[in-house]
Write an enzyme that holds these catalytic residues in place. Structure first.
Site, PDB file in Angstrom:
ATOM      1  N   ARG A 184       0.820  -1.222   0.000  1.00 25.55           N
ATOM      2  CA  ARG A 184       0.000   0.000   0.000  1.00 25.55           C
ATOM      3  C   ARG A 184       0.853   1.271   0.000  1.00 25.55           C
ATOM      4  NH1 ARG A 184      -3.004  -3.786  -0.777  1.00 25.55           N
ATOM      5  NH2 ARG A 184      -5.192  -3.917  -0.168  1.00 25.55           N
ATOM      6  N   LEU A 185       2.122   1.151  -0.355  1.00 23.30           N
ATOM      7  CA  LEU A 185       2.964   2.342  -0.490  1.00 23.30           C
ATOM      8  C   LEU A 185       2.815   2.866  -1.920  1.00 23.30           C
ATOM      9  CD1 LEU A 185       6.159   1.256   1.488  1.00 23.30           C
ATOM     10  CD2 LEU A 185       4.210   2.632   2.261  1.00 23.30           C
TER      11      LEU A 185
END
Length: 205
Positions: A184-185
């Protein structure tokens, strides 16, 4: 349901100097990937009561630094734009782990542009525009079909442009390119108008 984003990275050095050039490249990628309706965008508007609404419309072009779409001027979207021209656009290219978010100001296109685009539309779409008083309450599907049949009969030859139909241009103040990333970066790079040019800002995912 868990999803892992693995398509790639988006770094500042990857971007074109002009956000419209970057958008054109991303749209081309979406077309090449075989996405259904890659020019579909979610248009967000706000009513006089402060409540937002959204719907999917089709991008019909980019002209003079603006995203262009067409609609009935009596529709909810058009009436809300008349009261508050600030809108959002979202291109949700989920299959390629990308989206583009636009924030800007909407206004009607010149009538000549509306008429030129109207002449390019299929006849059935032209008839449908006359038949549908978009966003108004109707009694049944049959009522709509009867209106379409009446319009077909009324315009046996060329179908004229309704006075209640127009194009709209959204001049962006921000254009954000979102690329899904592992853990989720995600990468979020936003072009923002400053003076007569653009700056690029990285946003936390």
């Amino acid at each position: 349901m868990r999803r892992r984003y693995t398509a790639g990275r988006l770094l500042e050095g990857d971007l074109a100097a002009d956000p419209f050039d970057e958008f054109a490249a991303w749209l081309s990628d979406a077309v090449s990937a075989g996405l259904t309706e890659p020019n579909a965008m979610v248009l967000g508007t706000v009513g006089a009561d402060g409540r937002p609404s959204s719907r999917t419309v089709l991008l019909k072009g980019i002209e003079d630094g603006a995203f262009v779409f067409f609609t009935n001027t009596g529709s909810r979207k058009a009436l809300e734009i008349a009261g508050n021209p600030y809108v959002s656009l979202c291109f949700p290219w989920i299959a390629v782990e990308r989206q583009v978010l636009v924030g800007g100001v909407a206004s009607p296109v010149p009538r000549a542009d509306t008429e030129a685009y109207w002449r390019m539309r299929p006849r059935e779409s032209q008839v449908g525009a006359w038949a549908s008083r978009q966003s108004s309450v109707i009694g049944s599907r049959g009522e709509l079909e009867a209106a379409a049949a009446a319009a077909e009969e009324r315009f046996a030859g060329e179908v004229p442009v309704p006075e209640f139909w127009s194009g709209y241009r959204v001049v962006p103040e921000t254009i954000e390119f979102w690329q899904g990333g592992p853990g989720r970066l995600h990468d979020r790079l936003r072009y923002r108008v400053v003076g007569s040019g653009w700056i690029v800002e990285r946003l936390a995912p």
